[in-house]
Write a protein that holds these residues in place. Structure first.
Motif, PDB file in Angstrom:
ATOM      1  N   TRP A 109       0.808  -1.218   0.000  1.00  0.00           N
ATOM      2  CA  TRP A 109       0.000   0.000   0.000  1.00  0.00           C
ATOM      3  C   TRP A 109       0.843   1.269   0.000  1.00  0.00           C
ATOM      4  CZ3 TRP A 109      -4.577  -1.103   3.919  1.00  0.00           C
ATOM      5  CH2 TRP A 109      -5.380  -2.119   3.378  1.00  0.00           C
ATOM      6  N   GLY A 110       2.044   1.178   0.526  1.00  0.00           N
ATOM      7  CA  GLY A 110       2.944   2.322   0.482  1.00  0.00           C
ATOM      8  C   GLY A 110       2.646   3.363   1.536  1.00  0.00           C
ATOM      9  N   PRO A 111       3.456   4.426   1.572  1.00  0.00           N
ATOM     10  CA  PRO A 111       3.306   5.470   2.585  1.00  0.00           C
ATOM     11  C   PRO A 111       2.193   6.449   2.226  1.00  0.00           C
ATOM     12  CG  PRO A 111       5.114   6.024   1.149  1.00  0.00           C
ATOM     13  CD  PRO A 111       4.605   4.667   0.682  1.00  0.00           C
ATOM     14  N   THR A 112       1.712   7.155   3.227  1.00  0.00           N
ATOM     15  CA  THR A 112       0.725   8.204   3.014  1.00  0.00           C
ATOM     16  C   THR A 112       1.077   9.391   3.901  1.00  0.00           C
ATOM     17  OG1 THR A 112      -1.646   8.735   3.025  1.00  0.00           O
ATOM     18  CG2 THR A 112      -0.849   7.299   4.789  1.00  0.00           C
ATOM     19  N   ARG A 113       0.911  10.579   3.382  1.00  0.00           N
ATOM     20  CA  ARG A 113       1.213  11.781   4.162  1.00  0.00           C
ATOM     21  C   ARG A 113       0.021  12.118   5.050  1.00  0.00           C
ATOM     22  NH1 ARG A 113       5.923  13.664   3.293  1.00  0.00           N
ATOM     23  NH2 ARG A 113       7.011  13.241   1.321  1.00  0.00           N
ATOM     24  N   THR A 114       0.309  12.421   6.305  1.00  0.00           N
ATOM     25  CA  THR A 114      -0.725  12.780   7.273  1.00  0.00           C
ATOM     26  C   THR A 114      -0.326  14.099   7.927  1.00  0.00           C
ATOM     27  OG1 THR A 114       0.235  11.837   9.299  1.00  0.00           O
ATOM     28  CG2 THR A 114      -0.825  10.293   7.771  1.00  0.00           C
ATOM     29  N   PRO A 115      -1.216  14.739   8.661  1.00  0.00           N
ATOM     30  CA  PRO A 115      -0.856  15.983   9.352  1.00  0.00           C
ATOM     31  C   PRO A 115       0.245  15.787  10.394  1.00  0.00           C
ATOM     32  CG  PRO A 115      -3.239  15.742   9.217  1.00  0.00           C
ATOM     33  CD  PRO A 115      -2.655  14.451   8.761  1.00  0.00           C
ATOM     34  N   VAL A 116       0.506  14.521  10.792  1.00  0.00           N
ATOM     35  CA  VAL A 116       1.514  14.281  11.834  1.00  0.00           C
ATOM     36  C   VAL A 116       2.785  13.653  11.270  1.00  0.00           C
ATOM     37  CG1 VAL A 116      -0.184  14.121  13.669  1.00  0.00           C
ATOM     38  CG2 VAL A 116       0.433  12.058  12.407  1.00  0.00           C
ATOM     39  N   GLY A 117       2.875  13.451   9.953  1.00  0.00           N
ATOM     40  CA  GLY A 117       4.072  12.900   9.349  1.00  0.00           C
ATOM     41  C   GLY A 117       3.768  11.854   8.297  1.00  0.00           C
ATOM     42  N   LEU A 118       4.817  11.271   7.739  1.00  0.00           N
ATOM     43  CA  LEU A 118       4.670  10.246   6.714  1.00  0.00           C
ATOM     44  C   LEU A 118       4.422   8.907   7.399  1.00  0.00           C
ATOM     45  CD1 LEU A 118       4.906   9.931   3.574  1.00  0.00           C
ATOM     46  CD2 LEU A 118       7.235   9.102   3.990  1.00  0.00           C
ATOM     47  N   PHE A 119       3.315   8.281   7.078  1.00  0.00           N
ATOM     48  CA  PHE A 119       2.890   7.064   7.766  1.00  0.00           C
ATOM     49  C   PHE A 119       2.869   5.893   6.795  1.00  0.00           C
ATOM     50  CE2 PHE A 119      -0.297   4.023   9.250  1.00  0.00           C
ATOM     51  CZ  PHE A 119       0.178   3.781  10.540  1.00  0.00           C
ATOM     52  N   ARG A 120       3.221   4.734   7.324  1.00  0.00           N
ATOM     53  CA  ARG A 120       3.212   3.522   6.509  1.00  0.00           C
ATOM     54  C   ARG A 120       2.865   2.321   7.369  1.00  0.00           C
ATOM     55  NH1 ARG A 120       8.572   0.607   3.978  1.00  0.00           N
ATOM     56  NH2 ARG A 120       7.565  -1.375   3.473  1.00  0.00           N
ATOM     57  N   SER A 169      -6.580 -11.609   8.104  1.00  0.00           N
ATOM     58  CA  SER A 169      -6.057 -10.620   9.045  1.00  0.00           C
ATOM     59  C   SER A 169      -4.568 -10.446   8.819  1.00  0.00           C
ATOM     60  CB  SER A 169      -6.310 -11.058  10.487  1.00  0.00           C
ATOM     61  OG  SER A 169      -5.699 -10.165  11.404  1.00  0.00           O
ATOM     62  N   VAL A 170      -4.114  -9.194   8.748  1.00  0.00           N
ATOM     63  CA  VAL A 170      -2.699  -8.901   8.547  1.00  0.00           C
ATOM     64  C   VAL A 170      -2.215  -8.017   9.687  1.00  0.00           C
ATOM     65  CG1 VAL A 170      -0.966  -7.872   7.029  1.00  0.00           C
ATOM     66  CG2 VAL A 170      -2.937  -9.063   6.042  1.00  0.00           C
ATOM     67  N   PRO A 171      -1.329  -8.530  10.558  1.00  0.00           N
ATOM     68  CA  PRO A 171      -0.764  -7.699  11.622  1.00  0.00           C
ATOM     69  C   PRO A 171       0.333  -6.810  11.054  1.00  0.00           C
ATOM     70  CG  PRO A 171       0.159  -9.908  11.759  1.00  0.00           C
ATOM     71  CD  PRO A 171      -0.832  -9.926  10.618  1.00  0.00           C
ATOM     72  N   CYS A 172       0.347  -5.552  11.472  1.00  0.00           N
ATOM     73  CA  CYS A 172       1.298  -4.582  10.918  1.00  0.00           C
ATOM     74  C   CYS A 172       1.859  -3.692  12.011  1.00  0.00           C
ATOM     75  CB  CYS A 172       0.614  -3.673   9.890  1.00  0.00           C
ATOM     76  SG  CYS A 172      -0.070  -4.503   8.438  1.00  0.00           S
ATOM     77  N   LEU A 173       3.074  -3.211  11.778  1.00  0.00           N
ATOM     78  CA  LEU A 173       3.573  -2.077  12.540  1.00  0.00           C
ATOM     79  C   LEU A 173       3.186  -0.811  11.803  1.00  0.00           C
ATOM     80  CD1 LEU A 173       7.180  -2.948  13.765  1.00  0.00           C
ATOM     81  CD2 LEU A 173       5.045  -2.975  15.054  1.00  0.00           C
ATOM     82  N   GLY A 174       2.880   0.240  12.568  1.00  0.00           N
ATOM     83  CA  GLY A 174       2.664   1.552  11.997  1.00  0.00           C
ATOM     84  C   GLY A 174       3.931   2.363  12.151  1.00  0.00           C
ATOM     85  N   LEU A 175       4.522   2.790  11.027  1.00  0.00           N
ATOM     86  CA  LEU A 175       5.754   3.568  11.047  1.00  0.00           C
ATOM     87  C   LEU A 175       5.433   5.021  10.750  1.00  0.00           C
ATOM     88  CD1 LEU A 175       6.717   0.593  10.673  1.00  0.00           C
ATOM     89  CD2 LEU A 175       8.626   1.505   9.369  1.00  0.00           C
ATOM     90  N   LEU A 176       5.825   5.907  11.634  1.00  0.00           N
ATOM     91  CA  LEU A 176       5.623   7.332  11.443  1.00  0.00           C
ATOM     92  C   LEU A 176       6.989   7.964  11.224  1.00  0.00           C
ATOM     93  CD1 LEU A 176       3.466   9.553  11.391  1.00  0.00           C
ATOM     94  CD2 LEU A 176       3.879   9.900  13.844  1.00  0.00           C
ATOM     95  N   ASP A 177       7.174   8.519  10.032  1.00  0.00           N
ATOM     96  CA  ASP A 177       8.481   9.056   9.636  1.00  0.00           C
ATOM     97  C   ASP A 177       9.584   8.022   9.851  1.00  0.00           C
ATOM     98  OD1 ASP A 177       7.425  11.517   8.834  1.00  0.00           O
ATOM     99  OD2 ASP A 177       7.558  12.348  10.866  1.00  0.00           O
TER     100      ASP A 177
END
Length: 289
Positions: A109-120, A169-177
């Protein structure tokens, strides 16, 4: 099933656990509000695709990781900063490539820009991610909802139950910047036992979330990320019309976080461990809420 509280500002945000991971509690269906399309007598079953179809669509599995061997399974080295163009991870469980992809390749799905940073969203790999996820699960504020405090083995069992499953179900880490700061489970709500408790529609997608570190809680990250991930789901899963979650009805900060993220309060649902607020983010309303 640990409660499914997604609190953007109030800390851990678990949402109702999926199939074998957090068994959903049988119970009465909730009572959707006027905005909900209730279909009397319609019950979505916990479906499993036949092996023939799995074999037919085996080629749809996520691409393998091109980056070589994983980092040592230590919290210090397990998560080097990850840029927006890193290749998606390979499935962590033998045989995972043989399953049908029910969630449209979350790892791509790739990264997405959010008001708090680049999230993936980065799909979990046990050898790399287990230490940090287990540490988060042992935070008392998280454990109160997820009920997974304990040894590394307990967290590993929870993760492997999803990774060894059929892909619902896919477990993921959320990476912010580039920094791991949250844990997510993206799952097919229409194929989950949760579907027995509300009028599910095909391809409904559910989310579970916890914010890992205390310093990242109560500062608006949760609402921003709940919105961003819902938008990712709707953008990357064209067949999905709704993203759903079910925080504890009494967890006011959690419910508020979903409302701030553009979800609507659709119903109250009786689950064995709690009375939940069914929250829904609709594709048709996403630009209005």
């Amino acid at each position: 099933m640990p409660p499914t509280d997604a609190s953007a500002d109030a800390g851990p945000v678990p949402v109702h656990p999926v199939h074998p991971v957090h068994p959903v509690h049988p119970g009465r269906s909730g009572h959707p509000g006027p905005a909900e399309d209730v279909r009397d007598g319609e019950d979505t079953l916990d479906l499993r695709l036949p092996s023939e179809l799995r074999a037919l669509f085996a080629g749809q599995a996520p691409d393998a990781d091109i980056g070589g061997t994983a980092a040592p399974a230590t919290e210090t080295l397990a998560h080097p900063p990850i840029g927006p163009f890193d290749a998606p991870d390979a499935p962590d469980t033998p045989g995972a490539l043989d399953t049908v992809d029910l969630l449209d390749q979350v790892g791509t799905w790739g990264p997405t820009r959010t008001p708090v940073g680049l999230f993936r969203l980065q799909p979990v790999r046990i050898e790399r991610d287990l230490p940090v996820i287990s540490r988060w699960m042992n935070d008392p504020a998280v454990a109160a909802f997820w009920q997974l405090a304990g040894s590394l083995t307990q967290t590993e069992d929870h993760l492997r139950a999803q990774l060894a499953g059929d892909g619902r179900s896919v477990p993921c880490l959320g990476l912010l910047d580039g920094t791991p700061m949250s844990y997510w489970e993206i799952y097919r709500a229409d194929l989950d036992p949760l579907a027995r408790h509300y009028p599910a529609r095909p391809h409904d997608t559910g989310i579970h979330l916890l914010i890992g570190d205390v310093a990242d809680r109560r500062r608006g990250l949760g609402s921003a990320l709940l919105r961003a991930v819902a938008d990712l789901v709707l953008d990357r899963r064209p067949a999905c019309a709704r993203v759903v979650a079910e925080p504890d009805l009494h967890n006011t900060p959690s419910v508020a976080a979903f409302l701030n993220a553009g979800y609507r309060y659709a119903a109250e649902v009786d689950l064995p461990a709690k009375r939940a607020a069914l929250m829904i983010r609709d594709r048709s309303l996403r630009h209005l809420m």
